[in-house]
Each structure stands twice: as structure tokens, then as C-alpha cells.
Design an enzyme around this catalytic site. Sequence first.
Site, PDB file in Angstrom:
ATOM      1  N   HIS A 144     -12.368  12.171  -2.830  1.00 46.04           N
ATOM      2  CA  HIS A 144     -13.670  12.594  -2.307  1.00 46.04           C
ATOM      3  C   HIS A 144     -13.916  14.011  -2.794  1.00 46.04           C
ATOM      4  O   HIS A 144     -13.341  14.963  -2.256  1.00 46.04           O
ATOM      5  CB  HIS A 144     -13.670  12.532  -0.782  1.00 46.04           C
ATOM      6  CG  HIS A 144     -15.004  12.758  -0.162  1.00 46.04           C
ATOM      7  ND1 HIS A 144     -15.243  12.581   1.175  1.00 46.04           N
ATOM      8  CD2 HIS A 144     -16.207  13.144  -0.684  1.00 46.04           C
ATOM      9  CE1 HIS A 144     -16.506  12.831   1.462  1.00 46.04           C
ATOM     10  NE2 HIS A 144     -17.106  13.189   0.334  1.00 46.04           N
ATOM     11  N   ASP A 145     -14.773  14.154  -3.807  1.00 43.80           N
ATOM     12  CA  ASP A 145     -15.045  15.463  -4.379  1.00 43.80           C
ATOM     13  C   ASP A 145     -16.312  15.345  -5.221  1.00 43.80           C
ATOM     14  O   ASP A 145     -16.988  14.301  -5.188  1.00 43.80           O
ATOM     15  CB  ASP A 145     -13.847  15.933  -5.228  1.00 43.80           C
ATOM     16  CG  ASP A 145     -13.659  17.445  -5.214  1.00 43.80           C
ATOM     17  OD1 ASP A 145     -14.651  18.160  -5.502  1.00 43.80           O
ATOM     18  OD2 ASP A 145     -12.550  17.919  -4.913  1.00 43.80           O
ATOM     19  N   ASP A 198      -3.805   4.184  -2.124  1.00 45.78           N
ATOM     20  CA  ASP A 198      -4.886   4.582  -1.217  1.00 45.78           C
ATOM     21  C   ASP A 198      -4.888   6.100  -1.030  1.00 45.78           C
ATOM     22  O   ASP A 198      -4.353   6.616  -0.059  1.00 45.78           O
ATOM     23  CB  ASP A 198      -4.697   3.865   0.127  1.00 45.78           C
ATOM     24  CG  ASP A 198      -5.860   4.080   1.068  1.00 45.78           C
ATOM     25  OD1 ASP A 198      -6.970   4.378   0.595  1.00 45.78           O
ATOM     26  OD2 ASP A 198      -5.651   3.952   2.293  1.00 45.78           O
ATOM     27  N   THR A 250     -10.919   3.337  10.252  1.00 41.51           N
ATOM     28  CA  THR A 250     -10.731   2.478  11.423  1.00 41.51           C
ATOM     29  C   THR A 250     -10.298   3.250  12.654  1.00 41.51           C
ATOM     30  O   THR A 250     -10.283   2.709  13.756  1.00 41.51           O
ATOM     31  CB  THR A 250      -9.704   1.361  11.131  1.00 41.51           C
ATOM     32  OG1 THR A 250      -8.487   1.957  10.675  1.00 41.51           O
ATOM     33  CG2 THR A 250     -10.234   0.403  10.081  1.00 41.51           C
ATOM     34  N   ARG A 289      -4.016  -6.082  13.740  1.00 43.85           N
ATOM     35  CA  ARG A 289      -2.928  -6.106  14.702  1.00 43.85           C
ATOM     36  C   ARG A 289      -2.708  -7.537  15.184  1.00 43.85           C
ATOM     37  O   ARG A 289      -3.646  -8.163  15.696  1.00 43.85           O
ATOM     38  CB  ARG A 289      -3.254  -5.216  15.912  1.00 43.85           C
ATOM     39  CG  ARG A 289      -3.277  -3.711  15.594  1.00 43.85           C
ATOM     40  CD  ARG A 289      -1.875  -3.217  15.332  1.00 43.85           C
ATOM     41  NE  ARG A 289      -1.811  -1.786  15.072  1.00 43.85           N
ATOM     42  CZ  ARG A 289      -1.895  -1.225  13.878  1.00 43.85           C
ATOM     43  NH1 ARG A 289      -2.057  -1.988  12.809  1.00 43.85           N
ATOM     44  NH2 ARG A 289      -1.789   0.083  13.729  1.00 43.85           N
ATOM     45  N   ASN A 345     -17.544  14.840 -11.169  1.00 43.99           N
ATOM     46  CA  ASN A 345     -16.692  15.097 -12.318  1.00 43.99           C
ATOM     47  C   ASN A 345     -15.224  15.184 -11.927  1.00 43.99           C
ATOM     48  O   ASN A 345     -14.346  14.673 -12.626  1.00 43.99           O
ATOM     49  CB  ASN A 345     -17.121  16.393 -13.004  1.00 43.99           C
ATOM     50  CG  ASN A 345     -16.333  16.656 -14.269  1.00 43.99           C
ATOM     51  OD1 ASN A 345     -16.364  15.863 -15.210  1.00 43.99           O
ATOM     52  ND2 ASN A 345     -15.606  17.761 -14.298  1.00 43.99           N
ATOM     53  N   LYS A 348       0.839  -1.200   0.000  1.00 46.19           N
ATOM     54  CA  LYS A 348       0.000   0.000   0.000  1.00 46.19           C
ATOM     55  C   LYS A 348       0.868   1.242   0.000  1.00 46.19           C
ATOM     56  O   LYS A 348       1.780   1.396   0.817  1.00 46.19           O
ATOM     57  CB  LYS A 348      -0.916   0.036   1.226  1.00 46.19           C
ATOM     58  CG  LYS A 348      -1.818   1.287   1.264  1.00 46.19           C
ATOM     59  CD  LYS A 348      -2.754   1.299   2.456  1.00 46.19           C
ATOM     60  CE  LYS A 348      -2.091   1.830   3.709  1.00 46.19           C
ATOM     61  NZ  LYS A 348      -1.910   3.316   3.667  1.00 46.19           N
ATOM     62  N   ARG A 357       2.577  -0.950  10.595  1.00 47.30           N
ATOM     63  CA  ARG A 357       3.605  -0.834  11.625  1.00 47.30           C
ATOM     64  C   ARG A 357       3.993  -2.146  12.303  1.00 47.30           C
ATOM     65  O   ARG A 357       5.186  -2.330  12.612  1.00 47.30           O
ATOM     66  CB  ARG A 357       3.159   0.221  12.645  1.00 47.30           C
ATOM     67  CG  ARG A 357       3.278   1.634  12.085  1.00 47.30           C
ATOM     68  CD  ARG A 357       2.559   2.664  12.928  1.00 47.30           C
ATOM     69  NE  ARG A 357       1.103   2.567  12.778  1.00 47.30           N
ATOM     70  CZ  ARG A 357       0.257   3.450  13.278  1.00 47.30           C
ATOM     71  NH1 ARG A 357       0.697   4.478  13.991  1.00 47.30           N
ATOM     72  NH2 ARG A 357      -1.041   3.318  13.076  1.00 47.30           N
ATOM     73  N   LYS A 415      -7.963   7.885  -1.412  1.00 46.12           N
ATOM     74  CA  LYS A 415      -9.286   8.215  -0.864  1.00 46.12           C
ATOM     75  C   LYS A 415      -9.882   9.467  -1.497  1.00 46.12           C
ATOM     76  O   LYS A 415     -10.211  10.440  -0.811  1.00 46.12           O
ATOM     77  CB  LYS A 415      -9.207   8.375   0.659  1.00 46.12           C
ATOM     78  CG  LYS A 415      -8.740   7.145   1.416  1.00 46.12           C
ATOM     79  CD  LYS A 415      -8.748   7.402   2.918  1.00 46.12           C
ATOM     80  CE  LYS A 415      -8.327   6.194   3.706  1.00 46.12           C
ATOM     81  NZ  LYS A 415      -6.866   5.916   3.574  1.00 46.12           N
TER      82      LYS A 415
END
Length: 234
Positions: free
Chosen positions: A63-64, A59, A121, A182, A67, A33, A212, A61
Site C-alpha cells: 500500500h503506497d 500476503d 476481517t 473458524r 510507482n 500463506k 490457528r 498487503k
Amino acid sequence: MGRTRLIVALDTDSRAQAEHWIGAVGEAADAFKLGMEFAYAQGFDAVREIAARHNVFLDLKLHDIPNTVARGLTSLTPLGAAMLTVHASGGAAMIAAARAALEAACPAGERPILLAVTVLTSMDAAALAEIGVPASPREQVVRLGRLAVEAGADGLVCSAEEIAPLRAALGEKPVLVVPGIRPAGADRQDQKRVMTPGEAARAGADWIVVGRPITTAADPGAAARAIREELAHA
């Protein structure tokens, strides 16, 4: 569902650090990722070069308005990422425009998987209430998940706690990508809704995202292989 696969999150703004982790983990990862931290610091040429050698979950994300998201995804497809993300909360029209843009930009059968991010998350019921959402995380994830899949998303990004209700509501077809994983005994850090790799696999995750606990381990490759072993026996 087939084997649950492992995405290793390369959460860094350093190309050298990302390449070090890729080399250390090697074939123990099914994909890597790359997110905002890396792409904004290193640029999209670096993303393209890594995606030419490995499966990349990019990744960002988006968001708008519909168009703008459609044009953004059209610009991202030449990078060669295997998966791209938008926010489900952008609405059905935005997701439909995203799907149409990918279909138009890519040869048949070669477009990236379009994933809609449901509820981060790091958020719990109190965090949702702060932004005016009275629903529980589970209720909101199922609501957004149904909207996104019906609008054309191939799958969803959700916490492990929402795998079962999403499968009950939407069946086996949507691809479920699950961050916030985890290993037993690991620090939860800023994640609120977590499971172990084995628990997520048994619940029905297609992909898990681990950062991590692998990248800060003394031996990232050994940490990744241990998770793969856990998934294989889930």
C-alpha cells in the site's frame, strides 16, 4: 465454481516452526500463506525456498504510491509466490500499476494472481467509523472490490460475510480468498466477521484461509483434513 481450496496460514516468525507445520499438514493444504511476520523475520530467501516446493500465498498487503507498489511487486515476482496482495484502499491507479508491473515482469500466463485486500476481517462497523469510513463493512467491501477488479485485480480478499454481495455485484470471475474462517466451536480470537469452512464454500469462496484452528491443533494434519472433508461435502 469448482472446489473451494484450503490455504493454511503459517503465522510464525520461525522457519523451523513453519516447516514443522508444512510437514504436519502435507497435502491436506492446497497452499500455504506466508505473511509479514515470517518474511520480515526470515527474509525473502526463505520465502523463495518454500515457494519452490509449495504453492505460496505471499500476503504482504502492499500500500503506497503507484510507482512504489509497482517496483515492489517487480522485486517480489522472482520469489515464485502464486498469489500476492495489495490494499484495495490504495486506489485504482495503484492497482493498475501493480497489474502492469506483474504483466511486465512475468512471462505470459505465468504471473502471480493479484489480490486486493478489501476490509480486514478484524474490522467491524465501529472500527471503520474510527477511521472516518461511514459505510458498513459490506458496503465498503463492495465499493473497494468493484474499484479493484475494474482496475485490474484478479481477485479480492474479503470476509465470508461479503462473498454473496461481491458475487452479486461482480459475478463469478473474481477470485475470492476468504480469511477469518473458524470451524464450528472454534474461538473467534481477533476475527470479527467469520464463517465455518462449509458455510464459506456454499457462499462461493474460491479459497479459504485457516491458521490457528489448524496450527494450534494437537494434530494439525488431522485438523486440515477435517476441513478439507467439510469443504468436499459443502
